[in-house]
Design a protein around this motif. Structure first.
Motif, PDB file in Angstrom:
ATOM      1  N   ASP A  69     -19.926  -6.682  -7.548  1.00  0.00           N
ATOM      2  CA  ASP A  69     -19.647  -5.271  -7.263  1.00  0.00           C
ATOM      3  C   ASP A  69     -19.408  -5.049  -5.771  1.00  0.00           C
ATOM      4  OD1 ASP A  69     -19.963  -4.716  -9.926  1.00  0.00           O
ATOM      5  OD2 ASP A  69     -22.057  -4.084  -9.722  1.00  0.00           O
ATOM      6  N   HIS A  70     -20.224  -5.674  -4.958  1.00  0.00           N
ATOM      7  CA  HIS A  70     -20.066  -5.523  -3.508  1.00  0.00           C
ATOM      8  C   HIS A  70     -18.757  -6.139  -3.019  1.00  0.00           C
ATOM      9  CE1 HIS A  70     -23.860  -3.640  -2.471  1.00  0.00           C
ATOM     10  NE2 HIS A  70     -24.466  -4.456  -3.307  1.00  0.00           N
ATOM     11  N   GLU A  71     -18.408  -7.290  -3.561  1.00  0.00           N
ATOM     12  CA  GLU A  71     -17.151  -7.923  -3.159  1.00  0.00           C
ATOM     13  C   GLU A  71     -15.953  -7.067  -3.572  1.00  0.00           C
ATOM     14  OE1 GLU A  71     -17.106 -11.876  -4.707  1.00  0.00           O
ATOM     15  OE2 GLU A  71     -18.385 -12.648  -3.110  1.00  0.00           O
ATOM     16  N   ARG A  72     -16.011  -6.478  -4.763  1.00  0.00           N
ATOM     17  CA  ARG A  72     -14.934  -5.611  -5.221  1.00  0.00           C
ATOM     18  C   ARG A  72     -14.823  -4.371  -4.315  1.00  0.00           C
ATOM     19  NH1 ARG A  72     -16.657  -3.069  -9.616  1.00  0.00           N
ATOM     20  NH2 ARG A  72     -17.401  -5.031 -10.411  1.00  0.00           N
ATOM     21  N   ASP A  73     -15.959  -3.788  -3.979  1.00  0.00           N
ATOM     22  CA  ASP A  73     -15.942  -2.624  -3.076  1.00  0.00           C
ATOM     23  C   ASP A  73     -15.396  -2.990  -1.706  1.00  0.00           C
ATOM     24  OD1 ASP A  73     -16.993  -1.030  -5.052  1.00  0.00           O
ATOM     25  OD2 ASP A  73     -19.065  -1.179  -4.317  1.00  0.00           O
ATOM     26  N   LEU A  74     -15.827  -4.129  -1.181  1.00  0.00           N
ATOM     27  CA  LEU A  74     -15.345  -4.547   0.141  1.00  0.00           C
ATOM     28  C   LEU A  74     -13.845  -4.836   0.117  1.00  0.00           C
ATOM     29  CD1 LEU A  74     -18.277  -6.842   1.311  1.00  0.00           C
ATOM     30  CD2 LEU A  74     -17.688  -4.577   2.167  1.00  0.00           C
ATOM     31  N   GLU A  80      -7.777  -0.314   1.800  1.00  0.00           N
ATOM     32  CA  GLU A  80      -7.645   1.045   2.316  1.00  0.00           C
ATOM     33  C   GLU A  80      -7.483   1.044   3.841  1.00  0.00           C
ATOM     34  OE1 GLU A  80      -7.186   5.043   2.096  1.00  0.00           O
ATOM     35  OE2 GLU A  80      -7.418   3.703   0.378  1.00  0.00           O
ATOM     36  N   ILE A  81      -8.232   0.196   4.515  1.00  0.00           N
ATOM     37  CA  ILE A  81      -8.107   0.099   5.984  1.00  0.00           C
ATOM     38  C   ILE A  81      -6.718  -0.404   6.360  1.00  0.00           C
ATOM     39  CG2 ILE A  81      -8.915  -1.206   7.995  1.00  0.00           C
ATOM     40  CD1 ILE A  81     -11.748  -0.960   6.821  1.00  0.00           C
ATOM     41  N   ASN A  82      -6.202  -1.386   5.643  1.00  0.00           N
ATOM     42  CA  ASN A  82      -4.849  -1.889   5.928  1.00  0.00           C
ATOM     43  C   ASN A  82      -3.801  -0.807   5.719  1.00  0.00           C
ATOM     44  OD1 ASN A  82      -5.681  -4.430   6.683  1.00  0.00           O
ATOM     45  ND2 ASN A  82      -5.524  -5.269   4.613  1.00  0.00           N
ATOM     46  N   LYS A  83      -3.938   0.001   4.653  1.00  0.00           N
ATOM     47  CA  LYS A  83      -3.008   1.110   4.432  1.00  0.00           C
ATOM     48  C   LYS A  83      -3.048   2.090   5.599  1.00  0.00           C
ATOM     49  CE  LYS A  83      -3.318   1.409  -0.597  1.00  0.00           C
ATOM     50  NZ  LYS A  83      -3.783   2.281  -1.691  1.00  0.00           N
TER      51      LYS A  83
END
Length: 111
Positions: A69-74, A80-83
């Motif tokens: 779950d944490h890896e998916r969120d990260l 999102e940061i790249n966008k």
């Protein structure tokens, strides 16, 4: 430190604390023995409780961590940061282009 070594160390500390307390509080050999025995037993049992709680929290922390779950969120945060970086870069390019065009227009008006 291994749990077994911690129990030994804490039991020996309890023995010496028991001897010191027994010497200070008792007036006969039986009192010295009782104080030493009870305090040593307390330290022994207390060390076992501490070790049990330590191992329980170590295994619980390692077991309950939802890594996927944490890896998916990260990963979604990175996307999102790249966008947002691409959006900011394009806005900077447009701003630089507008400043350049504005300075060219101002240069032509004054000449």
């Amino acid at each position: 430190m291994l749990g077994e070594n911690f129990v030994y160390f804490f039991t020996v500390q309890g023995f010496f604390v028991g001897i010191i307390f027994g010497i200070l509080k008792s007036f006969d050999a039986e009192g010295l023995f009782v104080y030493t025995f009870l305090i040593t037993i307390f330290f022994y049992l207390f060390s076992h409780i501490i070790i049990a709680l330590y191992y329980r929290t170590i295994t619980a922390k390692a077991y309950l961590f939802p890594k996927e779950d944490h890896e998916r969120d990260l990963d979604s945060f990175v996307k999102e940061i790249n966008k947002r970086e691409k959006l900011i870069d394009s806005a900077c390019k447009i701003t630089d282009l507008a400043i350049k065009m504005n300075s060219e227009d101002l240069g032509q008006e004054t000449a």
